[in-house]
Design an enzyme around this catalytic site. Structure first.
Site, PDB file in Angstrom:
ATOM      1  N   LEU A   1       0.851  -1.203   0.000  1.00 35.98           N
ATOM      2  CA  LEU A   1       0.000   0.000   0.000  1.00 35.98           C
ATOM      3  C   LEU A   1       0.879   1.242   0.000  1.00 35.98           C
ATOM      4  O   LEU A   1       1.784   1.340   0.831  1.00 35.98           O
ATOM      5  CB  LEU A   1      -0.849   0.052   1.280  1.00 35.98           C
ATOM      6  CG  LEU A   1      -2.020  -0.908   1.445  1.00 35.98           C
ATOM      7  CD1 LEU A   1      -2.655  -0.674   2.812  1.00 35.98           C
ATOM      8  CD2 LEU A   1      -3.052  -0.712   0.337  1.00 35.98           C
ATOM      9  N   HIS A   2       0.628   2.161  -0.919  1.00 33.18           N
ATOM     10  CA  HIS A   2       1.377   3.425  -0.838  1.00 33.18           C
ATOM     11  C   HIS A   2       0.665   4.620  -1.469  1.00 33.18           C
ATOM     12  O   HIS A   2       1.176   5.719  -1.447  1.00 33.18           O
ATOM     13  CB  HIS A   2       2.753   3.268  -1.506  1.00 33.18           C
ATOM     14  CG  HIS A   2       2.679   3.130  -2.999  1.00 33.18           C
ATOM     15  ND1 HIS A   2       2.431   1.940  -3.614  1.00 33.18           N
ATOM     16  CD2 HIS A   2       2.786   4.042  -3.992  1.00 33.18           C
ATOM     17  CE1 HIS A   2       2.411   2.111  -4.930  1.00 33.18           C
ATOM     18  NE2 HIS A   2       2.620   3.384  -5.186  1.00 33.18           N
ATOM     19  N   ARG A   3      -0.532   4.402  -2.048  1.00 39.81           N
ATOM     20  CA  ARG A   3      -1.218   5.531  -2.685  1.00 39.81           C
ATOM     21  C   ARG A   3      -1.607   6.566  -1.642  1.00 39.81           C
ATOM     22  O   ARG A   3      -2.182   6.202  -0.592  1.00 39.81           O
ATOM     23  CB  ARG A   3      -2.508   5.071  -3.373  1.00 39.81           C
ATOM     24  CG  ARG A   3      -2.304   4.148  -4.514  1.00 39.81           C
ATOM     25  CD  ARG A   3      -2.017   4.863  -5.824  1.00 39.81           C
ATOM     26  NE  ARG A   3      -1.326   3.937  -6.686  1.00 39.81           N
ATOM     27  CZ  ARG A   3      -0.227   4.201  -7.390  1.00 39.81           C
ATOM     28  NH1 ARG A   3       0.300   5.392  -7.375  1.00 39.81           N
ATOM     29  NH2 ARG A   3       0.351   3.292  -8.123  1.00 39.81           N
TER      30      ARG A   3
ATOM     31  N   ARG B   1       6.573   5.892   2.380  1.00 43.12           N
ATOM     32  CA  ARG B   1       5.479   6.860   2.615  1.00 43.12           C
ATOM     33  C   ARG B   1       4.511   6.298   3.659  1.00 43.12           C
ATOM     34  O   ARG B   1       4.102   6.990   4.594  1.00 43.12           O
ATOM     35  CB  ARG B   1       4.723   7.131   1.308  1.00 43.12           C
ATOM     36  CG  ARG B   1       3.464   7.969   1.501  1.00 43.12           C
ATOM     37  CD  ARG B   1       2.625   8.025   0.234  1.00 43.12           C
ATOM     38  NE  ARG B   1       3.172   8.888  -0.777  1.00 43.12           N
ATOM     39  CZ  ARG B   1       2.993  10.223  -0.840  1.00 43.12           C
ATOM     40  NH1 ARG B   1       2.261  10.818   0.076  1.00 43.12           N
ATOM     41  NH2 ARG B   1       3.530  10.935  -1.799  1.00 43.12           N
TER      42      ARG B   1
ATOM     43  N   ASP C   1      -2.388  -1.524  -3.776  1.00 43.35           N
ATOM     44  CA  ASP C   1      -2.852  -0.377  -4.562  1.00 43.35           C
ATOM     45  C   ASP C   1      -1.789  -0.014  -5.605  1.00 43.35           C
ATOM     46  O   ASP C   1      -1.815   1.057  -6.193  1.00 43.35           O
ATOM     47  CB  ASP C   1      -3.205   0.814  -3.667  1.00 43.35           C
ATOM     48  CG  ASP C   1      -2.039   1.278  -2.795  1.00 43.35           C
ATOM     49  OD1 ASP C   1      -0.890   0.852  -3.027  1.00 43.35           O
ATOM     50  OD2 ASP C   1      -2.279   2.078  -1.880  1.00 43.35           O
TER      51      ASP C   1
END
Ligand code: UD1
Ligand code: UDP
Length: 378
Positions: A216-218, A251, A295
């Site tokens: 996940l990083h969006r 992030r 994502d």
């Protein structure tokens, strides 16, 4: 800024390959290796420095047997405008000195749009590899990068025909567009035997086929604490059904730490948190996983190619072919747990491989490059 390219080669045609962030390195690697084989072509790797941690950058050069970047702009992190502006300023200087015959940008990161703007404004021919993808969601920073890059680049090389259709609908001249296929599949096939020899899940005490893999990083998922909390809670619930391995993007790690939400994952039944992984290690985990929760853009493609169920935590995708032909399904924090049940019950579409996702995209791109160069010099 660092230059390390021998100048004796320089009657050759100079092709700049722009690499900036994690998803770029595996896209330029097969192309670099193909171009060094082609007569009269001198591929030059330009690293903008958008990603810089060892496990977000250097590890990919090692995995793909790439030389150290020939030119490094060292821009680092920043706001969108800062990062884009810094790449433009640094790369413009390089372009004026180096005068490449062609610039190739890949993907949709800030460095993609920045390098394209700098090159096109100097009248240097520029090609976009992975052109034409559209989520039609302008809240995604990448969508803005795609629209601008595609509207100004000279050559647009798409991974699938939906990309061609999007470009033609946007009024782009047909002659600029070529469907070359998906370069990510070349990367995977290039290293497949080395990847298959590893047993990374074993180091987490898990066997093949027994776990799910999460990335996940969006910003839309991780930058808002309320949304991130719902996702962490959903993952925690899912880990009661299947163990999860979660290599955490920087992030996301920063957000988990700042909000304290990391503790939900740490206290969950069976979630193995780890640093971002190198390509070979990561793909070994992908190949052995029962399902992916992600994502990521690239992971949607890799799972479609491998026939592995992919639950994408997004409301749209710029890669619709992974849904219509592949194994991808869009999910939300509300329905993901039910979707996991469907996978575990075995009621999930197997999908098929899209056309030209065949491991020969780098060769088709190199043919395009040779045609461009002969047209320019003739
Ligand atoms: C970027 C791309 C995104 C891509 C993703 C792949 C843009 C707008 N976003 O998002 O499209 O899917 O890369 O991973 O170009 N950081 C580190 N170490 C690093 C790199 C980043 O700690 O090596 C941290 C920094 O705090 C930085 C943050 O991560 O501010 C975000 O990095 P950035 O490159 O701006 O965006 P990504 O979220 O990585
Ligand atoms: N990847 C990796 N290690 C990881 C996570 C991802 O090597 O820990 C690889 C994987 O092949 C994926 C690619 O990096 O397809 C793209 O990365 P990312 O999800 O960061 O970017 P996106 O494709 O969303 O732009």
């Amino acid at each position: 800024m660092k230059f390390i390219k021998e100048s004796f080669k320089y009657p050759m045609k100079k092709i700049h390959l722009i690499a900036a962030a994690r998803p770029n390195f595996m896209k330029i690697a097969p192309l670099y290796h193909e171009l060094v084989q082609r007569k009269g072509i001198d591929p030059v790797i330009v690293h903008t420095g958008q990603h810089y941690d060892l496990n977000m950058s250097d590890v990919f050069f090692k995995d793909f047997d790439l030389p150290e970047p020939h030119i490094h702009l060292n821009v680092g992190s920043g706001t969108h405008a800062e990062q884009t502006g810094h790449v433009m300023m640094a790369y413009e200087k390089v372009l004026m000195e180096e005068k490449p015959d062609l610039v190739v940008v890949v993907g949709d990161v800030n460095s993609t749009i920045a390098a394209t703007l700098a090159a096109v404004k100097l009248g240097i021919k520029t090609a976009h590899l992975e052109a034409g993808l559209r989520s039609f969601d302008r809240t995604m920073p990448e969508e803005i990068n795609r629209i601008v890059t595609d509207s100004i680049a000279d050559f647009l090389w798409t991974p699938s025909v939906d990309g061609d259709e999007n470009l033609i609908k946007a009024g782009i001249a047909k002659e600029k567009v070529t469907c070359v296929g998906n370069i990510m599949i070349d990367s995977l096939e290039m290293l497949r035997s080395k990847i298959e020899n590893l047993n990374i899940s074993g180091s987490f005490g898990l066997s093949r086929g027994s776990y799910g893999l999460v990335t996940l990083h969006r910003p839309s998922n991780v930058d808002t604490p309320e949304i991130l909390e719902k996702l962490c809670t959903a993952l925690s619930a899912i880990s009661l059904k299947i163990p999860l391995i979660f290599p955490v993007h920087p992030r996301t790690l920063a957000q988990l730490k700042e909000t304290g939400l990391e503790s939900i994952l740490q206290m969950a039944n069976d979630i193995h948190l780890t640093d971002p992984l190198g390509y070979k290690d990561f793909m070994n985990l992908v190949m052995g996983s029962r399902l992916l929760i992600t994502d990521s853009g690239g992971v949607q493609e890799e799972t479609t190619y491998l026939g592995i169920p992919c639950l994408t935590l997004r409301s749209n995708t710029e890669r619709p072919i992974t849904i219509t032909q592949g194994t991808n399904l869009l999910c939300s924090h509300e329905n993901i747990s039910r979707r996991v049940d469907h996978v575990l019950e075995g009621t999930f579409s197997k999908g098929r491989k899209p056309a030209l996702w065949d491991g020969h995209t780098a060769s088709r791109v190199a043919d395009c490059i040779q045609r461009v160069l002969s047209r320019e010099s003739g």
